[in-house]
Design a protein around this motif. Structure first.
Motif, PDB file in Angstrom:
ATOM      1  N   ARG A 147       0.434  -1.158   0.029  1.00  0.00           N
ATOM      2  CA  ARG A 147      -0.169   0.080   0.223  1.00  0.00           C
ATOM      3  C   ARG A 147       0.738   1.158  -0.166  1.00  0.00           C
ATOM      4  O   ARG A 147       1.951   1.504   0.587  1.00  0.00           O
ATOM      5  N   VAL A 148       0.422   2.064  -0.392  1.00  0.00           N
ATOM      6  CA  VAL A 148       0.897   3.549  -0.789  1.00  0.00           C
ATOM      7  C   VAL A 148       0.259   4.915  -1.226  1.00  0.00           C
ATOM      8  O   VAL A 148      -0.182   4.468  -0.912  1.00  0.00           O
ATOM      9  N   ASP A 149       0.905   6.028  -1.045  1.00  0.00           N
ATOM     10  CA  ASP A 149       0.354   7.316  -1.174  1.00  0.00           C
ATOM     11  C   ASP A 149       1.019   8.007  -2.093  1.00  0.00           C
ATOM     12  O   ASP A 149       2.016   7.610  -2.413  1.00  0.00           O
ATOM     13  N   VAL A 150       0.309   8.239  -2.801  1.00  0.00           N
ATOM     14  CA  VAL A 150       1.000   8.640  -4.361  1.00  0.00           C
ATOM     15  C   VAL A 150       1.610  10.075  -4.241  1.00  0.00           C
ATOM     16  O   VAL A 150       1.110  11.064  -3.565  1.00  0.00           O
ATOM     17  N   LEU A 151       2.652  10.707  -4.410  1.00  0.00           N
ATOM     18  CA  LEU A 151       2.967  11.975  -3.920  1.00  0.00           C
ATOM     19  C   LEU A 151       3.100  13.104  -6.136  1.00  0.00           C
ATOM     20  O   LEU A 151       3.638  11.882  -6.188  1.00  0.00           O
ATOM     21  N   LEU A 152       2.622  14.225  -6.428  1.00  0.00           N
ATOM     22  CA  LEU A 152       2.762  14.899  -7.044  1.00  0.00           C
ATOM     23  C   LEU A 152       3.576  16.310  -6.292  1.00  0.00           C
ATOM     24  O   LEU A 152       3.469  16.770  -5.364  1.00  0.00           O
ATOM     25  N   THR A 153       5.155  16.558  -7.168  1.00  0.00           N
ATOM     26  CA  THR A 153       5.157  18.092  -7.205  1.00  0.00           C
ATOM     27  C   THR A 153       5.574  18.959  -7.901  1.00  0.00           C
ATOM     28  O   THR A 153       5.854  18.308  -9.143  1.00  0.00           O
ATOM     29  N   ARG A 154       5.318  19.446  -7.539  1.00  0.00           N
ATOM     30  CA  ARG A 154       5.259  20.414  -9.483  1.00  0.00           C
ATOM     31  C   ARG A 154       4.949  22.221  -8.575  1.00  0.00           C
ATOM     32  O   ARG A 154       5.149  22.389  -7.664  1.00  0.00           O
ATOM     33  N   ASP A 155       5.329  22.781 -10.011  1.00  0.00           N
ATOM     34  CA  ASP A 155       5.420  24.461  -9.506  1.00  0.00           C
ATOM     35  C   ASP A 155       3.822  25.099  -9.863  1.00  0.00           C
ATOM     36  O   ASP A 155       4.149  24.562 -11.363  1.00  0.00           O
ATOM     37  N   VAL A 156       3.677  25.933  -8.874  1.00  0.00           N
ATOM     38  CA  VAL A 156       2.450  26.714  -9.305  1.00  0.00           C
ATOM     39  C   VAL A 156       2.092  27.564  -9.682  1.00  0.00           C
ATOM     40  O   VAL A 156       1.737  28.576  -9.765  1.00  0.00           O
ATOM     41  N   GLY A 157       3.408  27.903 -10.184  1.00  0.00           N
ATOM     42  CA  GLY A 157       3.915  29.848 -10.987  1.00  0.00           C
ATOM     43  C   GLY A 157       4.552  30.453 -10.643  1.00  0.00           C
ATOM     44  O   GLY A 157       4.908  29.987  -8.451  1.00  0.00           O
ATOM     45  N   GLY A 158       5.354  31.415 -10.621  1.00  0.00           N
ATOM     46  CA  GLY A 158       6.903  31.991 -10.550  1.00  0.00           C
ATOM     47  C   GLY A 158       7.525  32.059 -11.527  1.00  0.00           C
ATOM     48  O   GLY A 158       8.239  31.209 -12.638  1.00  0.00           O
ATOM     49  N   ARG A 226       3.540   2.348   2.811  1.00  0.00           N
ATOM     50  CA  ARG A 226       3.008   3.022   3.952  1.00  0.00           C
ATOM     51  C   ARG A 226       3.343   1.280   4.741  1.00  0.00           C
ATOM     52  O   ARG A 226       3.674   0.447   3.682  1.00  0.00           O
ATOM     53  N   GLN A 227       3.571   1.497   5.806  1.00  0.00           N
ATOM     54  CA  GLN A 227       3.431   0.143   6.848  1.00  0.00           C
ATOM     55  C   GLN A 227       2.507  -0.637   6.684  1.00  0.00           C
ATOM     56  O   GLN A 227       1.300  -0.538   6.289  1.00  0.00           O
ATOM     57  N   VAL A 228       2.489  -1.951   6.433  1.00  0.00           N
ATOM     58  CA  VAL A 228       1.145  -3.143   6.331  1.00  0.00           C
ATOM     59  C   VAL A 228       0.183  -2.766   6.909  1.00  0.00           C
ATOM     60  O   VAL A 228      -1.030  -2.860   7.054  1.00  0.00           O
ATOM     61  N   ALA A 229      -0.077  -2.527   8.161  1.00  0.00           N
ATOM     62  CA  ALA A 229      -0.817  -2.520   9.196  1.00  0.00           C
ATOM     63  C   ALA A 229      -1.651  -1.163   8.730  1.00  0.00           C
ATOM     64  O   ALA A 229      -2.709  -0.819   9.826  1.00  0.00           O
ATOM     65  N   ASP A 230      -0.987   0.211   8.455  1.00  0.00           N
ATOM     66  CA  ASP A 230      -1.112   1.566   8.485  1.00  0.00           C
ATOM     67  C   ASP A 230      -2.295   1.954   7.650  1.00  0.00           C
ATOM     68  O   ASP A 230      -1.757   1.505   6.681  1.00  0.00           O
ATOM     69  N   GLU A 231      -3.611   2.602   8.164  1.00  0.00           N
ATOM     70  CA  GLU A 231      -4.759   2.697   7.209  1.00  0.00           C
ATOM     71  C   GLU A 231      -4.804   4.541   7.223  1.00  0.00           C
ATOM     72  O   GLU A 231      -6.313   4.706   7.044  1.00  0.00           O
ATOM     73  N   GLU A 232      -3.846   5.008   8.272  1.00  0.00           N
ATOM     74  CA  GLU A 232      -4.250   6.653   8.943  1.00  0.00           C
ATOM     75  C   GLU A 232      -4.035   7.164   7.710  1.00  0.00           C
ATOM     76  O   GLU A 232      -3.043   7.495   7.133  1.00  0.00           O
ATOM     77  N   PRO A 233      -5.077   8.114   7.468  1.00  0.00           N
ATOM     78  CA  PRO A 233      -5.397   9.366   6.333  1.00  0.00           C
ATOM     79  C   PRO A 233      -3.705  10.235   6.982  1.00  0.00           C
ATOM     80  O   PRO A 233      -3.631  10.531   7.778  1.00  0.00           O
ATOM     81  N   VAL A 234      -3.312  10.599   5.974  1.00  0.00           N
ATOM     82  CA  VAL A 234      -2.310  11.851   6.135  1.00  0.00           C
ATOM     83  C   VAL A 234      -2.988  12.754   6.325  1.00  0.00           C
ATOM     84  O   VAL A 234      -4.151  13.808   5.590  1.00  0.00           O
ATOM     85  N   THR A 235      -2.433  13.465   7.649  1.00  0.00           N
ATOM     86  CA  THR A 235      -3.061  15.048   7.829  1.00  0.00           C
ATOM     87  C   THR A 235      -2.807  16.400   6.920  1.00  0.00           C
ATOM     88  O   THR A 235      -3.842  17.305   6.535  1.00  0.00           O
ATOM     89  N   ARG A 236      -1.772  16.253   6.626  1.00  0.00           N
ATOM     90  CA  ARG A 236      -1.049  17.491   5.675  1.00  0.00           C
ATOM     91  C   ARG A 236      -0.945  17.087   4.450  1.00  0.00           C
ATOM     92  O   ARG A 236      -0.690  15.865   3.198  1.00  0.00           O
ATOM     93  N   GLN A 237      -2.097  17.487   3.182  1.00  0.00           N
ATOM     94  CA  GLN A 237      -2.273  17.625   1.841  1.00  0.00           C
ATOM     95  C   GLN A 237      -1.429  17.684   0.568  1.00  0.00           C
ATOM     96  O   GLN A 237      -1.000  17.469   0.427  1.00  0.00           O
ATOM     97  N   VAL A 238      -1.327  18.746   1.327  1.00  0.00           N
ATOM     98  CA  VAL A 238      -0.473  19.716   0.294  1.00  0.00           C
ATOM     99  C   VAL A 238       1.166  20.408   1.608  1.00  0.00           C
ATOM    100  O   VAL A 238       0.786  21.027   2.472  1.00  0.00           O
TER     101      VAL A 238
END
Length: 292
Positions: A147-158, A226-238
């Motif tokens: 089980r994994v979390d999918v992350l996106l790193t991008r430039d939002v302008g500047g 993720r750790q095999v038994a970890d199902e907790e939601p991610v607190t910081r989304q950005v």
């Protein structure tokens, strides 16, 4: 005592003993039946594997058996008879079954089905593949079934190429607790050896599938294992650069402007600047400054 009387008494005693033994036997059987009925009360039959069954093997009655489960502990989708598990055609095992493990629909194919990736997917989900490397794929430790979390790193302008522009780079969570279906062309979730893959396939909802497809075009997609038994939601989304702390500000200091002060400076005569020349006429000497 006459012999006939003795014979009659002996027969009566023998019949009495037989009756007592028969009564005891019947009471014992009745007691055993009552105990079995009490043991079966509140239980239901469940089909389980009678021995370990490997992935891709066909289900046969010889590999199955029926055991009793407490009614409140029956797994969803459990089958109650061996005929139910084998009727309609050959079924193949999608995931290895341990001995006494319940046979569930998600672990076997439909009648006549094949052992492929689509058969192992959850109803209503989609399989999405993205390019991976040693960093995005967590050094090859992401394996089928993880089980994994999918992350996106991008430039939002500047401003591009400037330090100030770096302040506009963010990392956001696209999806959480996503199941890994396959790594390259391997979909066996019993694989244990890490491998740096070029492609990873994830099981996602249709909306998540659209998001990750777009994300690959606008930034860098990576995985967090993720750790095999970890199902907790991610607190910081950005997460932004400012959230890291210690990043100096590139904003310029504003300059105050006063029209009155500027006008007074403009009206004042400008003192000449340059080399000084002395001219002597007779006994009189004057100094002149040569403008540059």
């Amino acid at each position: 005592m006459p012999i006939r009387t003795i014979a009659t008494l002996s027969v009566a005693i023998l019949l009495g003993l037989i009756a007592v033994l028969a009564a005891q036997f019947w009471l014992g059987r009745q007691r055993q039946a009552d105990q079995q009925s009490a043991a079966l009360a509140g239980t239901v039959p469940v089909v389980v594997a009678s021995q370990p069954i490997g992935r891709g093997m066909a289900l046969t009655p010889a590999l199955l058996k029926v055991v009793r489960y407490p009614q409140g502990s029956v797994p969803p989708g459990a089958m109650s008879s061996i005929e139910q598990a084998t009727v309609g055609g050959q079924r193949l095992v999608l995931r290895p079954l341990a001995s006494n493990e319940p046979v569930l629909p998600g672990k076997i194919t439909v009648p006549g089905g094949r052992v492929n990736l689509s058969a192992a997917m959850t109803q209503g989900m989609r399989g999405v593949t993205f390019r991976s490397n040693d960093v995005a794929g967590v050094a090859g430790f992401v394996l089928p079934g993880d089980r994994v979390d999918v992350l996106l790193t991008r430039d939002v302008g500047g401003p591009a190429g400037t330090d100030a522009g770096k302040m506009n780079v963010v990392t956001q969570v696209l999806a959480e607790n996503i199941k890994v279906l396959g790594v390259d062309q391997v979909s066996d979730d019993t694989a244990e050896a890490p491998v740096v893959a070029k492609a990873i396939t994830l099981e996602m909802t249709p909306d998540q599938a659209q998001a990750i497809s777009l994300a690959q075009a606008v930034g860098n997609v990576s995985l967090a294992l993720r750790q095999v038994a970890d199902e907790e939601p991610v607190t910081r989304q950005v997460t932004t650069v400012a959230d890291l702390g210690g990043y100096r500000s590139f904003a310029t200091t504003p300059v105050s402007y006063s029209p009155r002060a500027y006008a007074s400076r403009a009206a004042a005569p400008r003192a000449p600047s340059g080399p000084e020349v002395k001219v002597t006429r007779g006994v009189e000497t004057k100094s002149y400054t040569v403008a540059r």
